[in-house]
Design a protein around this motif. Structure first.
Motif, PDB file in Angstrom:
ATOM      1  N   THR A 309     -11.016 -36.436  45.235  1.00 40.91           N
ATOM      2  CA  THR A 309     -10.114 -36.058  44.159  1.00 40.91           C
ATOM      3  C   THR A 309     -10.481 -36.882  42.924  1.00 40.91           C
ATOM      4  O   THR A 309     -10.505 -38.112  42.973  1.00 40.91           O
ATOM      5  N   LEU A 310     -10.797 -36.182  41.845  1.00 42.60           N
ATOM      6  CA  LEU A 310     -11.229 -36.824  40.603  1.00 42.60           C
ATOM      7  C   LEU A 310     -10.094 -36.813  39.593  1.00 42.60           C
ATOM      8  O   LEU A 310      -9.539 -35.754  39.274  1.00 42.60           O
ATOM      9  N   ASP A 311      -9.739 -37.982  39.092  1.00 43.97           N
ATOM     10  CA  ASP A 311      -8.731 -38.118  38.055  1.00 43.97           C
ATOM     11  C   ASP A 311      -9.370 -37.731  36.721  1.00 43.97           C
ATOM     12  O   ASP A 311     -10.312 -38.380  36.263  1.00 43.97           O
ATOM     13  N   CYS A 312      -8.836 -36.683  36.105  1.00 41.84           N
ATOM     14  CA  CYS A 312      -9.428 -36.170  34.867  1.00 41.84           C
ATOM     15  C   CYS A 312      -8.929 -36.907  33.626  1.00 41.84           C
ATOM     16  O   CYS A 312      -9.340 -36.582  32.502  1.00 41.84           O
ATOM     17  N   GLY A 313      -8.020 -37.857  33.804  1.00 36.21           N
ATOM     18  CA  GLY A 313      -7.613 -38.696  32.688  1.00 36.21           C
ATOM     19  C   GLY A 313      -6.664 -38.065  31.710  1.00 36.21           C
ATOM     20  O   GLY A 313      -6.524 -38.527  30.580  1.00 36.21           O
ATOM     21  N   GLY A 314      -5.978 -37.036  32.141  1.00 38.44           N
ATOM     22  CA  GLY A 314      -5.025 -36.390  31.243  1.00 38.44           C
ATOM     23  C   GLY A 314      -3.855 -35.847  32.034  1.00 38.44           C
ATOM     24  O   GLY A 314      -3.340 -36.509  32.936  1.00 38.44           O
ATOM     25  N   ASP A 315      -3.451 -34.623  31.715  1.00 34.84           N
ATOM     26  CA  ASP A 315      -2.351 -34.000  32.434  1.00 34.84           C
ATOM     27  C   ASP A 315      -2.859 -32.758  33.171  1.00 34.84           C
ATOM     28  O   ASP A 315      -4.070 -32.507  33.247  1.00 34.84           O
ATOM     29  N   GLY A 316      -1.913 -31.986  33.692  1.00 32.83           N
ATOM     30  CA  GLY A 316      -2.281 -30.796  34.435  1.00 32.83           C
ATOM     31  C   GLY A 316      -3.027 -29.768  33.611  1.00 32.83           C
ATOM     32  O   GLY A 316      -3.896 -29.068  34.127  1.00 32.83           O
ATOM     33  N   ALA A 317      -2.705 -29.698  32.337  1.00 36.63           N
ATOM     34  CA  ALA A 317      -3.376 -28.720  31.483  1.00 36.63           C
ATOM     35  C   ALA A 317      -4.862 -29.056  31.330  1.00 36.63           C
ATOM     36  O   ALA A 317      -5.727 -28.166  31.363  1.00 36.63           O
ATOM     37  N   ARG A 318      -5.165 -30.336  31.185  1.00 42.40           N
ATOM     38  CA  ARG A 318      -6.573 -30.724  31.065  1.00 42.40           C
ATOM     39  C   ARG A 318      -7.322 -30.459  32.372  1.00 42.40           C
ATOM     40  O   ARG A 318      -8.427 -29.917  32.361  1.00 42.40           O
TER      41      ARG A 318
END
Length: 372
Positions: A309-318
């Protein structure tokens, strides 16, 4: 013109939304009009099943005109020996999903309460709602399912069951065996722990607790779909006290397990060398996915599974924008669906060739996802 009435659905069925837990990659491919180049979203084993399992399936296929053994006797006997329990402690079914359905049917009447984690594996929820149960969900804590919160909620709502996956899907996190043992000891009277251990073969030593097979407070659920590479064969099993195991016979599909699937699982169970190779390849793929993500600012969460699981550094929209950009570039991935876990995308451990495609196409997908 005379009106012909349709089927008379139950009020419960009429009230349910027309949804399914997952939209399969095949469905997406048909909608897109082309196949995916890398199938990295369903946590299957891209490294395949044991060659011995493949040979067993080929041999069993000639006898496919016969129903499978409704008791799955040989497979249950092998599983009992493997886990050093009695055959009366083992149930075989159509994957963990199928066994969860039977468990809910056994335990949950309309209005009965069960507890899970918000955003955890959704098939359990699907079964509970389908039988008219009431779901109570607690949030994750630090990207882990929260045993204490699950216990507190179960006491508050007099829950008949708690669902917990260890290791967890969709985050890849895990609890040490002692945490699970303590949770079992603290269960409210009459509350059954459904312990989903689908990824346990891929987890660090010390993740699987010692549980007496006759303990009536817990059923541990395992599968051949992940490390053993038989997701398409649909073979899962449960280990529990004999009273619970025998109760499955009241509700299960007695011919749900095909001869081919039973033969495949039996052969796979006996091939420890292949399992060891898959565990090693999976660990290497986890490292590679983490490196690919880190090269582009995506942080990998620690994983005890066959995905990262990669944390994209933003919210669900990103995260959703990145996921959609990858899908548009023929890379099939998925993402958690409840905040704050939905800030991430989830990538299955694939072959080196699949991960080469991910590395090649991720930069362009990220660029597309960040365009205003």
């Amino acid at each position: 013109m005379t009106h012909t009435p349709g089927p008379r659905f139950t009020p419960l069925a009429q009230s349910l939304p027309a949804t399914v837990p997952f939209v399969g990659p095949e469905t997406q491919e048909r909608a897109r009009g082309r196949p995916f180049a890398a199938r990295l979203g369903a946590n299957e084993s891209a490294f395949g099943p044991s060659p011995r399992a493949v040979a067993a399936m080929a041999e069993a296929a000639t006898g496919a005109w016969m129903y499978g053994d409704p008791e799955s006797h040989d497979l249950r006997a092998a599983l009992a020996a493997h886990h050093r329990v009695g055959m009366e402690n083992v149930i075989v079914g159509e994957g963990i999903d199928g066994l969860l359905g039977y468990l809910v049917r056994l335990l949950v009447a309309p209005g009965d309460t069960v507890v899970t984690s918000a955003g955890a594996y959704p098939t359990f929820n699907y079964h509970v709602v389908g039988f008219g149960g009431t779901l109570h969900a607690v949030p994750y804590r630090d990207d882990h399912e929260d045993p204490q919160a699950l216990l507190d909620m179960a006491r508050a709502v007099n829950a008949k069951a708690i669902y917990l996956a260890n290791p967890d899907n969709p985050m890849g996190s895990w609890h040490a065996a002692g945490v699970i043992t303590d949770m079992i000891a603290a269960l409210p009277p009459g509350c059954l722990l459904l312990l989903d251990e689908a990824y346990i073969e891929l987890a660090p030593d010390g993740t699987a607790p010692e549980i007496a097979p006759d303990d009536p407070r817990v059923i541990r659920l395992r599968t051949f779909s992940k490390a053993r590479g038989l997701a398409g064969a649909r073979v899962g099993y449960g280990i529990a006290a004999p009273g619970l195991i025998s109760a499955f016979g009241k509700v299960r599909n007695h011919f749900g397990m095909s001869r081919v699937s039973q033969a495949a699982a039996l052969a796979a169970l006996q091939d420890s060398d292949h399992l060891a190779k898959v565990v090693a390849k999976t660990a290497a793929a986890r490292t590679r996915i983490a490196e690919i993500g880190a090269a582009h600012g995506l942080r990998a969460l620690p994983s005890a599974t066959n995905f990262v699981t990669l944390d994209c550094g933003g919210d669900g929209a990103r995260a959703k924008a990145i996921l959609e950009a990858l899908i548009a570039r023929d890379i099939f991935v998925r993402m958690p669906f409840v905040a704050p876990q939905d800030r991430c995308i989830r990538i299955s451990c694939g072959t080196p060739e699949m991960l080469d495609l991910l590395a090649e196409r991720l930069p362009d997908a990220l660029a597309a996802a960040t365009k205003p």
